[in-house]
Each structure stands twice: as structure tokens, then as C-alpha cells.
Design a protein around this motif. Structure first.
Motif, PDB file in Angstrom:
ATOM      1  N   UNK A   1      -1.752 -10.871   8.496  1.00 40.99           N
ATOM      2  CA  UNK A   1      -1.838  -9.568   9.166  1.00 40.99           C
ATOM      3  C   UNK A   1      -0.511  -8.809   9.125  1.00 40.99           C
ATOM      4  N   UNK A   2       0.643  -9.453   9.471  1.00 47.25           N
ATOM      5  CA  UNK A   2       1.910  -8.710   9.381  1.00 47.25           C
ATOM      6  C   UNK A   2       2.221  -8.210   7.978  1.00 47.25           C
ATOM      7  N   UNK A   3       1.847  -8.994   6.958  1.00 45.24           N
ATOM      8  CA  UNK A   3       2.117  -8.588   5.572  1.00 45.24           C
ATOM      9  C   UNK A   3       1.304  -7.351   5.214  1.00 45.24           C
ATOM     10  N   UNK A   4       0.019  -7.355   5.595  1.00 48.10           N
ATOM     11  CA  UNK A   4      -0.827  -6.185   5.328  1.00 48.10           C
ATOM     12  C   UNK A   4      -0.321  -4.962   6.087  1.00 48.10           C
ATOM     13  N   UNK A   5       0.046  -5.145   7.348  1.00 49.23           N
ATOM     14  CA  UNK A   5       0.534  -4.014   8.151  1.00 49.23           C
ATOM     15  C   UNK A   5       1.801  -3.429   7.536  1.00 49.23           C
ATOM     16  N   UNK A   6       2.735  -4.291   7.144  1.00 49.32           N
ATOM     17  CA  UNK A   6       3.984  -3.814   6.570  1.00 49.32           C
ATOM     18  C   UNK A   6       3.770  -3.206   5.195  1.00 49.32           C
ATOM     19  N   UNK A   7       2.734  -3.657   4.489  1.00 49.33           N
ATOM     20  CA  UNK A   7       2.425  -3.072   3.194  1.00 49.33           C
ATOM     21  C   UNK A   7       1.749  -1.725   3.309  1.00 49.33           C
ATOM     22  N   UNK A   8       0.800  -1.611   4.249  1.00 54.94           N
ATOM     23  CA  UNK A   8       0.038  -0.360   4.393  1.00 54.94           C
ATOM     24  C   UNK A   8       0.826   0.704   5.153  1.00 54.94           C
ATOM     25  N   UNK A   9       1.443   0.303   6.261  1.00 54.15           N
ATOM     26  CA  UNK A   9       2.118   1.287   7.109  1.00 54.15           C
ATOM     27  C   UNK A   9       3.610   1.413   6.798  1.00 54.15           C
ATOM     28  N   UNK A  10       4.264   0.294   6.528  1.00 51.06           N
ATOM     29  CA  UNK A  10       5.703   0.323   6.316  1.00 51.06           C
ATOM     30  C   UNK A  10       6.125   0.455   4.873  1.00 51.06           C
ATOM     31  N   UNK A  11       5.161   0.385   3.941  1.00 48.81           N
ATOM     32  CA  UNK A  11       5.462   0.468   2.508  1.00 48.81           C
ATOM     33  C   UNK A  11       6.503  -0.570   2.095  1.00 48.81           C
ATOM     34  N   UNK A  12       6.483  -1.735   2.748  1.00 50.43           N
ATOM     35  CA  UNK A  12       7.479  -2.765   2.473  1.00 50.43           C
ATOM     36  C   UNK A  12       7.020  -3.764   1.423  1.00 50.43           C
ATOM     37  N   UNK A  13       5.773  -3.653   0.970  1.00 46.83           N
ATOM     38  CA  UNK A  13       5.238  -4.568  -0.046  1.00 46.83           C
ATOM     39  C   UNK A  13       4.970  -3.763  -1.310  1.00 46.83           C
TER      40      UNK A  13
END
Length: 402
Positions: A259-271
């Protein structure tokens, strides 16, 4: 004889480097390598847009000419006014090389061949040999040698100061061992990433526990699929136990940690690539390991067996996370990162990564039902998981150019 020197600006500091054609010719590889990997490059640039091994500079003895070759066709460079994606190009006095966010200015000078190059006597001792810290202190940070030393020193001091407080001692020790395990994965990934970004998944995991997200997943995977009070009736034979842990641990916990990875990828553009997914996934695994170990297993063990029993459990559980929770979520993170890089293939990549991570997770948990032979199976499963993570890292570095 021609000597090349070039200068560049890095983090506000001017740097310079000389290239002697004789040094290049005497090298086995016959070239001067520039990139971000200190193990294979002669010049290391601290620029995330530069590839692990980006360019080579060679010298043609017959023509007396330096030339440059781009080794990453998917990461072009600019030499003067032309873009160089593949092949090589001659360099001349005043050439400007641009790779990533770094600009290198080239200066080529002709030395008087009648004046022999003088080398210092072998018996001479330089100030840098007397006091290496005066010459090599900048490399401590660039080669990743400074941070683990500082963390170790601080952790040891804190451990000594908390030796009479078992809960605080266990927390500090667990944090240090988790750092050691994660830092080994971070160094293998070889991609610079801000530590505050990597701390976000570690912090998010306990917050997701507090907000009840884990309990919601438990309602579906454990109560709905496996039946009410499933945890009270865990099977004692391997195959039923594997099926149980596949849903109750593998699918549930790997989805929770993702969940944190998806959130950071979708919202934070970190992935942006598979390496980002591995690093953030492994960081999420750190958070889960700390919560599960310190919040559940250690208190129960201390209550029944005392502080020593809790400490004896803490150390192997945290160390095992390198091929346990960090590895499971890192493997899934590879596929999550690849899906962000290739969104059209996400429908194939995400289920495959989810299935692999859940399967090895369930194999590890269910091996305990095999008795004495279970130790042998645990060794195989742990090794397999570690190999899966390492091969994912190597492929991610190849894909991302690190």
C-alpha cells in the motif's frame, strides 16, 4: 604528448581531473570510464541522471587523438552541439560534454616531449600518506562508507545507555539491525535516493495498523476466505498449512505492505522504475518487521520466557527480514516499479509479482509444520527468496541503467 584535463561543477563545487594517454594505454581496459559506480569507473559523478557506467574516453596513439564513446544508447549525451547516442566522437580543446545534469569542459594541452615527466622518488612519503584523512575524506560519502559507521557508533552508545531498560534496548537493537539489512539492499540497488523518502514507508506501516487497514484485510482474507476464527485452527500438516498461510499471511500481508508503495507511486510520483519499487517495498518490509516483532512476538516471548528469550528471538527475526519481509515486499516492489515504467503491462506484472511474493512468504511460514526436516526446507526457501530478490535487483539496475 597530449594531456587532457577537464573540469565540472558538482553540488556547487568545482572539480577537475587529468587524463594521461600513457595511463589509459597501460590499463587493461584501455579507456577512462565515467559513471556513478565507484567499483568500475575511474571518475564517479554524483548525478542520478548519469548511468552506472555511462561513457568511456580513449586515446588513439596513431592519430594522437582523444575520443569519447557513449555506452548507454538509451541515455544520450551531448558533445559540443551534437547529440551522441551511439558510437564515438573525437574530442578537442574546448569541447563541452553534457551527460545528465553534469557539464564537463575539456582542455587538451601539448606537453614538451623533451622534458621528461618526473615521478616522485619511491622513497618519498606524501602528507596524504602520513594523514590519509586529509586526502580521502571526500570519498567516504561518495563510496557509502560514512553513514554506516556513524549509525553504528550512535547505536552502540545508545545500547550502552539503555542496557537497564530492556524495551528501549530491544527497540534500538531492532532499529540498528533493520538499518544494516536495508542498507545492504540499498547499496546493491546502487541508486541514490533521499533517506527521508525511504523513511516514509517505514512510518506509514504503523499508521496503517493504527487506522485499521490491516484489520479490514484480515476480515476478507482470514475471516471471509478461511472462515471465522481461522487463526485459532491453524493446520499442522504442510499442504493445508501452506494454503492457510498463502491467504492469511502471503496475500494479506504482501498487499498490506504494498500500500505505501502504491500511494507513493500514484500520489508522490516516487516510483519511476523497478529500483524505486524495490527500495520502497523493502522499506515497507522494515516497518512491518518492526511492528510485528516488537509489537507482537517479543512481548509474548518476554512474558513467558523473560528478557533473554525475547532478545534471542529479536535478533534472528530482524536479521531474517533480509530474506523475509524486506525480500518479499522488495520482490513485489520490483513488479510494481516495472508496472509504473510500463503501465500497459501492469495487468500482467502486478498479479505475477503479487503471486510470487505471497508464495515464497507462505512457503516460509508453512515449513515449520515439517518438523526437523523443516529446517532444511527453511534454508532452501530462504535462499530462494534471497536469490529472487538479488536477481530482481540486478535486472532492475540493467533496466534503469544503474
Amino acid at each position: 604528448m597530449k594531456i587532457m584535463s577537464f573540469s565540472w561543477l558538482e553540488k556547487g563545487i568545482n572539480h577537475s581531473q587529468n587524463i594521461d594517454p600513457n595511463d589509459i594505454s597501460n590499463k587493461k581496459k584501455g579507456s577512462f570510464r565515467i559513471g556513478r559506480d565507484y567499483e568500475i569507473c575511474d571518475l564517479i559523478l554524483d548525478d542520478p541522471k548519469v548511468s552506472r557506467l555511462h561513457i568511456e574516453i580513449s586515446f588513439n596513439q596513431t592519430q594522437g587523438q582523444f575520443y569519447i564513446q557513449n555506452l548507454k544508447d538509451n541515455n544520450p549525451i551531448q558533445v559540443d552541439s551534437s547529440q551522441l547516442r551511439t558510437g564515438s566522437q573525437n574530442l578537442h580543446n574546448g569541447s563541452v560534454i553534457r551527460l545528465g545534469d553534469t557539464q564537463i569542459e575539456v582542455s587538451i594541452t601539448e606537453l614538451d616531449l623533451g622534458t621528461p615527466k618526473r615521478n616522485p622518488p619511491k622513497t618519498a612519503v606524501t602528507i596524504g600518506q602520513f594523514l590519509p584523512i586529509l586526502k580521502n575524506n571526500k570519498e567516504l560519502k561518495s563510496k557509502g562508507l560514512l553513514l554506516p559507521g556513524i549509525v553504528t557508533v550512535i547505536s552502540v552508545i545508545l545500547l550502552f545507555s539503555s542496557i537497564r531498560n530492556s524495551n528501549l534496548f530491544n527497540l534500538i537493537l531492532a532499529g540498528y539491525l533493520s538499518f544494516v539489512g536495508f542498507y545492504s539492499i540499498y547499496r546493491l540497488c546502487n541508486k541514490p535516493k533521499s533517506w527521508w523518502v525511504l523513511l516514509i514507508p517505514v512510518i506509514m506501516i504503523p499508521l496503517l495498523f493504527i487506522t485499521g487497514v490491516f484489520n479490514l484485510l484480515s476480515l476478507f482474507f482470514r475471516d471471509f476466505i478461511l472462515g471465522h476464527n481461522a487463526l485459532a485452527n491453524i493446520p499442522e500438516t504442510f499442504l493445508p498449512a501452506f494454503i492457510f498461510f498463502f491467504f492469511a499471511a502471503g496475500l494479506q500481508e504482501e498487499l498490506f505492505k504494498a500500500i505505501p508503495v502504491f500511494i507513493m507511486g500514484w500520489l508522490g510520483k516516487a516510483v519511476k522504475d523497478p529500483i524505486d519499487g524495490i527500495l520502497l517495498g523493502a522499506a515497507s518490509g522494515v516497518g512491518f518487521t518492526l511492528v510485528e516483532t516488537l509489537g507482537e512476538y517479543i512481548p509474548k516471548t518476554i512474558q513467558t520466557g523473560g528478557d533473554l528469550s525475547g532478545l534471542q528471538l529479536l535478533i534472528p527475526r530482524i536479521l531474517a527480514s533480509v530474506f523475509g519481509h524486506m525480500a518479499y515486499s522488495g520482490i513485489f516492489g520490483y513488479y510494481i516499479g516495472l508496472s509504473f515504467l510500463k503501465p500497459k503491462k501492469a495487468w500482467q506484472l502486478l498479479p505475477l509479482g503479487y503471486l510470487i511474493s505471497a508464495t515464497v512468504h507462505a512457503l516460509w511460514d508453512s515449513s515449520s509444520t515439517l518438523g526437523t526436516s523443516g529446517l532444511f526446507v527453511l534454508a532452501i526457501v530462504g535462499t530462494l527468496t534471497y536469490v529472487l530478490l538479488m536477481t530482481a535487483i540486478l535486472k532492475a539496475r540493467e533496466i534503469s541503467g544503474f
